[in-house]
Scaffold this motif. Structure first.
Motif, mmCIF file in Angstrom:
data_model
loop_
_atom_site.group_PDB
_atom_site.id
_atom_site.type_symbol
_atom_site.label_atom_id
_atom_site.label_comp_id
_atom_site.label_asym_id
_atom_site.label_seq_id
_atom_site.Cartn_x
_atom_site.Cartn_y
_atom_site.Cartn_z
ATOM 1 N N LEU A 319 49.187 31.631 51.235
ATOM 2 C CA LEU A 319 49.479 31.532 49.813
ATOM 3 C C LEU A 319 50.131 32.815 49.330
ATOM 4 O O LEU A 319 49.914 33.894 49.877
ATOM 5 N N GLU A 320 50.926 32.707 48.274
ATOM 6 C CA GLU A 320 51.811 33.800 47.870
ATOM 7 C C GLU A 320 51.052 35.069 47.487
ATOM 8 O O GLU A 320 51.549 36.168 47.716
ATOM 9 N N GLU A 321 49.845 34.948 46.903
ATOM 10 C CA GLU A 321 49.138 36.148 46.489
ATOM 11 C C GLU A 321 48.702 37.010 47.670
ATOM 12 O O GLU A 321 48.411 38.203 47.505
ATOM 13 N N ALA A 385 34.545 33.102 44.380
ATOM 14 C CA ALA A 385 35.943 33.531 44.338
ATOM 15 C C ALA A 385 36.905 32.352 44.345
ATOM 16 O O ALA A 385 38.090 32.522 44.048
ATOM 17 N N ASN A 386 36.399 31.163 44.669
ATOM 18 C CA ASN A 386 37.259 29.987 44.781
ATOM 19 C C ASN A 386 36.860 28.882 43.815
ATOM 20 O O ASN A 386 37.213 27.721 43.999
ATOM 21 N N ALA A 432 44.379 26.860 36.951
ATOM 22 C CA ALA A 432 43.895 26.686 38.319
ATOM 23 C C ALA A 432 45.067 26.874 39.286
ATOM 24 O O ALA A 432 46.074 26.165 39.178
ATOM 25 N N PRO A 433 44.984 27.827 40.233
ATOM 26 C CA PRO A 433 46.133 28.124 41.077
ATOM 27 C C PRO A 433 46.363 27.085 42.172
ATOM 28 O O PRO A 433 45.421 26.599 42.791
ATOM 29 N N HIS A 434 47.625 26.722 42.361
ATOM 30 C CA HIS A 434 48.087 25.932 43.508
ATOM 31 C C HIS A 434 47.699 24.458 43.478
ATOM 32 O O HIS A 434 48.181 23.699 44.332
#
Length: 468
Positions: A319-321, A385-386, A432-434
């Motif tokens: 993932l990009e981060e 964390a998720n 919410a990412p992705h």
């Protein structure tokens, strides 16, 4: 591999209904039903559930309100109902299930969940009151409902000691209460010549609570996936997401270890709840002569979701981060073109380092840099964390329609024709990412999990309606 399954269940029922009306403004409906289910014990396989509903159109009943130019319509309604439910087949007695043959010999196994021959039917009792109002010759409308629903003796498996040879046992687990409000407002704000705008706004808010569970049970695990679980806990909302969390200082800051990585708890913490705080929808239709444009926006606000896509995507560095902070730690072999870890090249995790000296404990800001690889691998082991806010706003649907003029349609030998172009899921706004937080990893009570979600499809369509 292909497989087949056969289950047998029988429910016999008796049903009756009585409808009464008085002067077209007062109505009463009474129903009653009794079921006999083969999936419940013989002594408890019969359950009766009645309902009563009524409505009162007071604008018709009260002469002073008839032909009123302001309040054009008004109705009060109330209802009470009790609904019974049984369980799945074969939950009363333990049975053996056939497995794959071993060297030509048949094999059988015992299920992990212990059956219960003393199950009772679960019952849901609900009541609601509401009002419907119309104003200005029905140019404006309002519909408000308040409801309260309680389910007793829910049938579900609870955990038992594995020393018994089983992991769970079917029981009548407890009582769950849901109550809330639903509001629908509609109107025609503009109607000028050939142009009109119709709109409606819906809103609903539901509060749920686990009132009690089976005797001796404080929490009931509904399901789990990787480092998170979904629980029903007495005295708390239904659908609590629990899992490993950040270890924190007394003032709530994340604790960092000597390697510059967040420390995770050994016990489970409540990380959120999969139910939204409230939801709403806004529908609009604009018309001008033969053209019509309609669109729908909807939203859910509040609630959390556990994303395994984020967990393992970050852990694997796809993932990009995870592109930020890629550096070489001191104990690693040097990699050509990759810098050594430092506060400028690596990741300095936000948090504090705990230092204990005798009876004194102090906390200082973390200053140690670590690599993206170590940082995201650690976070992959921490469910907190998720877990993300599942709120979203969606442009759900847009449709543009054209009623072809009669002058054109008649030349084709038709009485009518409509052309329309539509699009669905055209836009999404979320933190919410992705992922799209409107996901359904499971259709049962085990919600609030996301894993391997395919992107939500954006679809377009063209439709032709012909009237011969």
């Amino acid at each position: 591999n292909p497989w087949s399954e056969l289950e047998r269940k029988r429910v016999n029922s008796v049903y009756g209904q009585v409808d009464l009306g008085f002067n077209d403004y007062l109505f009463l409906s009474i129903t009653g039903r009794n079921d006999w289910s083969s999936t419940l014990p013989e002594d408890n396989n019969s359950y009766f559930y009645p309902s009563v509903s009524s409505s009162f159109v007071f604008t018709d009943a009260i002469p002073a309100l008839r032909n009123n130019s302001v309040l054009s319509y008004g109705k009060l309604r109330a209802a009470w109902a009790r609904v019974g439910n049984d369980t799945d087949p074969y939950n009363l007695r333990n049975t053996f299930s056939a497995g794959n043959p071993f060297k030509g010999m048949p094999t059988f196994g015992v299920p992990n969940t212990l059956a219960n021959a003393e199950l009772k039917p679960e019952m849901t009792t609900s009541w609601e009151v509401g009002v419907e109002l119309g104003f200005l010759d029905d140019r404006l409308g309002l519909d408000v409902t308040y409801f309260n629903e309680t389910t007793d003796d829910q049938i579900m498996p609870v955990q038992v000691s594995r020393a018994t040879g089983y992991t769970g046992r079917y029981v009548n687990a407890g009582t769950v209460r849901n109550r809330g409000i639903e509001v629908l407002a509609r109107g025609i704000p503009v109607r000028v010549g050939d142009f009109s705008w119709e709109t409606s706004l819906s809103f609903d808010k539901v509060d749920n609570k686990v009132v009690k569970l089976a005797e001796g049970v404080d929490g009931l695990e509904l399901g789990r996936f990787w480092y998170a679980r979904v629980y029903a806990r007495a005295g708390e909302p239904y659908g609590q997401i629990m899992g490993t969390a950040y270890e924190r200082s007394p003032d709530g800051q994340i604790l960092i270890d000597d390697n510059g990585l967040p420390i995770r708890t050994q016990d489970l913490k409540v990380l959120g709840n999969y139910n939204p705080d409230w939801s709403a929808g806004w529908s609009n239709t604009l018309r001008y002569k033969g053209l019509s444009l309609s669109f729908l926006l909807d939203t859910k606000q509040g609630g959390e979701i556990y994303s395994v896509t984020a967990q393992w995507g970050r852990y694997a560095g796809v993932l990009e981060e995870t592109a930020v902070g890629r550096c070489v730690e001191p104990s690693w072999q040097k990699v050509e073109g990759m810098p050594d870890c430092s506060p400028e090249t690596g990741i300095v995790a936000r948090g504090v380092v705990r230092q204990i000296s005798g009876t004194d404990t102090t906390y200082t800001p973390n200053q140690k840099a670590t690599s993206a690889q170590s940082y995201w691998k650690r976070l992959g082991l921490i469910a907190e964390a998720n877990v993300f806010d599942a709120s979203y706003i969606k442009l759900r649907d847009v449709t543009l329609s054209w009623n072809v003029p009669t002058s054109i349609v008649s030349r084709l030998g038709l009485s009518g024709m409509q052309l329309s172009l539509s699009g669905r899921n055209l836009a999404l706004w979320t933190d919410a990412p992705h992922i799209d937080p409107e996901t359904a990893f499971d259709a049962s009570n085990v919600q609030g999990f996301e894993f391997g979600q395919l992107p939500t499809p954006r679809s377009f369509g063209f439709n032709v309606v012909i009237q011969p």
